[in-house]
Design a protein around this motif. Structure first.
Motif, mmCIF file in Angstrom:
data_model
loop_
_atom_site.group_PDB
_atom_site.id
_atom_site.type_symbol
_atom_site.label_atom_id
_atom_site.label_comp_id
_atom_site.label_asym_id
_atom_site.label_seq_id
_atom_site.Cartn_x
_atom_site.Cartn_y
_atom_site.Cartn_z
ATOM 1 N N ILE A 1 39.235 1.191 -3.525
ATOM 2 C CA ILE A 1 37.556 0.797 -3.692
ATOM 3 C C ILE A 1 36.922 -0.309 -4.058
ATOM 4 N N ALA A 2 37.018 -1.366 -3.054
ATOM 5 C CA ALA A 2 35.602 -2.527 -3.322
ATOM 6 C C ALA A 2 34.175 -2.232 -3.482
ATOM 7 N N THR A 3 33.482 -3.099 -4.637
ATOM 8 C CA THR A 3 32.268 -2.407 -5.014
ATOM 9 C C THR A 3 31.302 -4.132 -4.925
ATOM 10 N N CYS A 4 32.667 -4.826 -4.353
ATOM 11 C CA CYS A 4 32.204 -7.019 -4.110
ATOM 12 C C CYS A 4 33.178 -6.982 -3.332
ATOM 13 N N GLY A 5 31.960 -8.515 -2.868
ATOM 14 C CA GLY A 5 32.991 -8.759 -1.524
ATOM 15 C C GLY A 5 33.873 -9.419 -1.499
ATOM 16 N N VAL A 6 34.685 -9.756 -0.474
ATOM 17 C CA VAL A 6 35.183 -10.603 -0.539
ATOM 18 C C VAL A 6 35.671 -10.959 1.132
ATOM 19 N N GLN A 7 36.201 -12.236 0.764
ATOM 20 C CA GLN A 7 36.647 -13.134 1.788
ATOM 21 C C GLN A 7 37.562 -12.801 2.796
ATOM 22 N N THR A 8 39.135 -12.381 2.409
ATOM 23 C CA THR A 8 40.015 -11.238 2.254
ATOM 24 C C THR A 8 40.859 -10.398 1.358
ATOM 25 N N VAL A 9 41.330 -9.837 1.589
ATOM 26 C CA VAL A 9 41.750 -8.323 1.367
ATOM 27 C C VAL A 9 42.813 -8.816 0.214
ATOM 28 N N PRO A 10 43.109 -8.587 -0.728
ATOM 29 C CA PRO A 10 43.483 -9.269 -1.629
ATOM 30 C C PRO A 10 45.133 -8.324 -1.135
ATOM 31 N N SER A 11 46.340 -8.997 -1.372
ATOM 32 C CA SER A 11 47.647 -8.117 -1.358
ATOM 33 C C SER A 11 48.056 -7.328 -1.950
ATOM 34 N N ALA A 12 47.533 -7.868 -3.678
ATOM 35 C CA ALA A 12 47.749 -6.667 -4.717
ATOM 36 C C ALA A 12 47.430 -5.726 -3.920
ATOM 37 N N TRP A 13 45.971 -5.465 -3.870
ATOM 38 C CA TRP A 13 45.285 -4.269 -2.870
ATOM 39 C C TRP A 13 46.199 -3.238 -2.482
ATOM 40 N N ILE A 14 46.932 -4.087 -1.294
ATOM 41 C CA ILE A 14 47.661 -3.156 -0.074
ATOM 42 C C ILE A 14 48.708 -2.903 -0.906
ATOM 43 N N GLU A 15 49.207 -3.670 -1.683
ATOM 44 C CA GLU A 15 50.592 -3.326 -3.193
ATOM 45 C C GLU A 15 50.541 -1.730 -3.696
ATOM 46 N N GLN A 16 49.378 -2.151 -3.808
ATOM 47 C CA GLN A 16 49.081 -0.604 -4.998
ATOM 48 C C GLN A 16 49.024 0.168 -4.435
ATOM 49 N N THR A 17 48.709 0.708 -2.980
ATOM 50 C CA THR A 17 48.009 1.979 -2.486
ATOM 51 C C THR A 17 49.630 1.722 -1.761
ATOM 52 N N ARG A 18 49.198 3.602 -1.919
ATOM 53 C CA ARG A 18 50.508 4.827 -1.377
ATOM 54 C C ARG A 18 50.375 4.342 0.018
ATOM 55 N N PRO A 19 51.281 4.206 0.522
ATOM 56 C CA PRO A 19 51.332 4.062 2.054
ATOM 57 C C PRO A 19 50.727 5.455 2.828
ATOM 58 N N GLY A 20 49.625 4.899 4.046
ATOM 59 C CA GLY A 20 48.361 6.242 4.110
ATOM 60 C C GLY A 20 47.400 6.643 3.190
ATOM 61 N N GLY A 21 47.561 5.820 1.823
ATOM 62 C CA GLY A 21 46.570 5.192 1.519
ATOM 63 C C GLY A 21 45.194 4.635 2.360
ATOM 64 N N LEU A 22 43.823 4.862 1.260
ATOM 65 C CA LEU A 22 42.263 4.072 2.554
ATOM 66 C C LEU A 22 42.725 3.085 1.112
ATOM 67 N N ILE A 23 42.087 2.199 1.543
ATOM 68 C CA ILE A 23 41.410 0.950 1.283
ATOM 69 C C ILE A 23 39.690 0.822 1.784
ATOM 70 N N LEU A 24 38.920 0.656 0.851
ATOM 71 C CA LEU A 24 37.522 1.032 1.670
ATOM 72 C C LEU A 24 36.782 -0.607 0.929
#
Length: 373
Positions: free
Chosen positions: A189-212
């Motif tokens: 979960i991010a509490t700051c805005g991003v222009q694009t979702v960083p690839s590191a967040w996807i790589e570090q979140t398990r498949p089936g997990g959520l990114i908000l």
């Protein structure tokens, strides 16, 4: 019941009645975390009728401080990257750089994270530590990792969390890189805005997990994206209803505009899409997708107001003004900014201007980000 308990209970009651607090588990977490403990350094209050906006400090011992801590409002806690309330006597006219987000938005996002007992969460942007404490109260400190870019902000959050007996993993560093040592996470979960979702967040979140995360840009339109991570390293999901406002992650802040280009140059034409499109939040969000590196400003020139988009990196710009009821655009540079804006907005209009909650954001394994409706 003391004043703090009464104010906290009153705020939780309002958030429950408004449908923000939807589950008993998060209500219990909110009851366990007193917001004022994360604002003991004070906050800045907006000074009415000032241009540019002026800010005045409100410190812990001053009248109204405690009551403000339990209002459903964002409270600015840092200005210009280093200045905190105790540094100022009087007013300051600089840009806010850190804040305690309004509780309704914090708790709405935590509800939308759909955590389950035992989930491990990576939080990007510790801030004051209030949302970190809520995660600790809900999931246990051993399941919470939070990263903060600003070391001074991180130190204050660590102190406030310690006062309440919470000792999660706290990291100072670039949150856009995540924290690989604790991966994989069930939720990010991010509490700051991003222009694009960083690839590191996807790589570090398990498949089936959520990114908000809030996804926004330099035209100041921001939406919440709720992404599911897939086995192939991509992530996709809906934008959630309701416009939100978050400060951008510092590495995603715009470059200084510098010297303005010669706005009398370029090619001029009439346009059916005027600058008034920027007044609509969803249209402005779509424009950001079309011209993601553009910044907006207005200038008075030759007796009329010109609405200007500038891409500093490519030296492209577009200037619009109204002339006898028609809109005229003048553009220059390698990228025709307003052509791209018209094309995106035209496709959105052609399908009936669907609401943002019908939008889907997709990030491919190579980091390419697209929005569909």
């Amino acid at each position: 019941m003391n004043d703090q308990d009464h104010l906290s209970k009153q705020l939780i009651g309002v958030l429950t009645a408004n449908g923000v607090l939807r589950t008993h588990a998060w209500s219990r977490a909110a009851e366990a975390v007193p917001r004022h403990e994360f604002l003991r350094g004070g906050f800045f209050r907006r000074v009415d009728n000032t241009v540019p906006t002026a800010w005045a400090p409100v410190l812990e011992w001053e009248a109204g401080w405690l009551e403000a801590c339990y209002t459903d409002e964002s409270l600015v806690t840092q200005i210009a990257g280093t200045i905190v309330p105790r540094d100022i006597r009087g007013h300051i006219m600089r840009q806010p750089t850190s804040s305690s987000t309004l509780p309704s938005l914090v708790l709405r996002m935590l509800e939308d994270l759909h955590v389950e007992p035992g989930n491990r969460v990576l939080e990007i942007g510790t801030g004051t530590g209030y949302s970190t404490a809520l995660l600790c109260a809900r999931l246990g400190e051993q399941n919470v990792t939070s990263i903060e870019y600003d070391e001074d902000v991180a130190a204050q959050a660590r102190t406030a969390l310690g006062r309440l007996g919470f000792y999660p993993t706290l990291v100072s560093g670039d949150g856009l890189l995540g924290y690989d040592d604790g991966a994989p996470y069930d939720r990010t979960i991010a509490t700051c805005g991003v222009q694009t979702v960083p690839s590191a967040w996807i790589e570090q979140t398990r498949p089936g997990g959520l990114i908000l995360t809030p996804v926004g840009g330099w035209l100041n339109a921001c939406e919440l994206a709720q992404l599911t991570v897939h086995d192939d390293g991509s992530a996709s999901g809906p934008l959630l209803s309701g416009h939100v406002s978050f400060m951008l992650a510092r590495p995603h802040l715009p470059r200084p505009l510098g010297l303005l280009p010669d706005l009398s140059a370029g090619k001029e034409r009439e346009t059916t899409t005027g600058a008034d499109a920027l007044n609509d939040w969803t249209a402005r969000f779509i424009l950001q997708c079309a011209v993601p590196r553009a910044q907006q400003l207005t200038v008075e020139r030759d007796g009329h107001t010109e609405h200007v988009l500038i891409d500093v990196e490519s030296s492209s710009w577009a200037a619009l003004h109204e002339d006898n009821g028609r809109w005229v655009v003048r553009q220059d540079g390698p990228d025709a900014l307003w052509d791209a804006a018209e094309e995106h907005l035209g496709r959105w209009h052609a399908v009936g201007k669907p609401a943002v909650e019908t939008f889907t954001l997709t990030v491919t394994p190579d980091g390419r980000q697209t929005v569909h409706w």
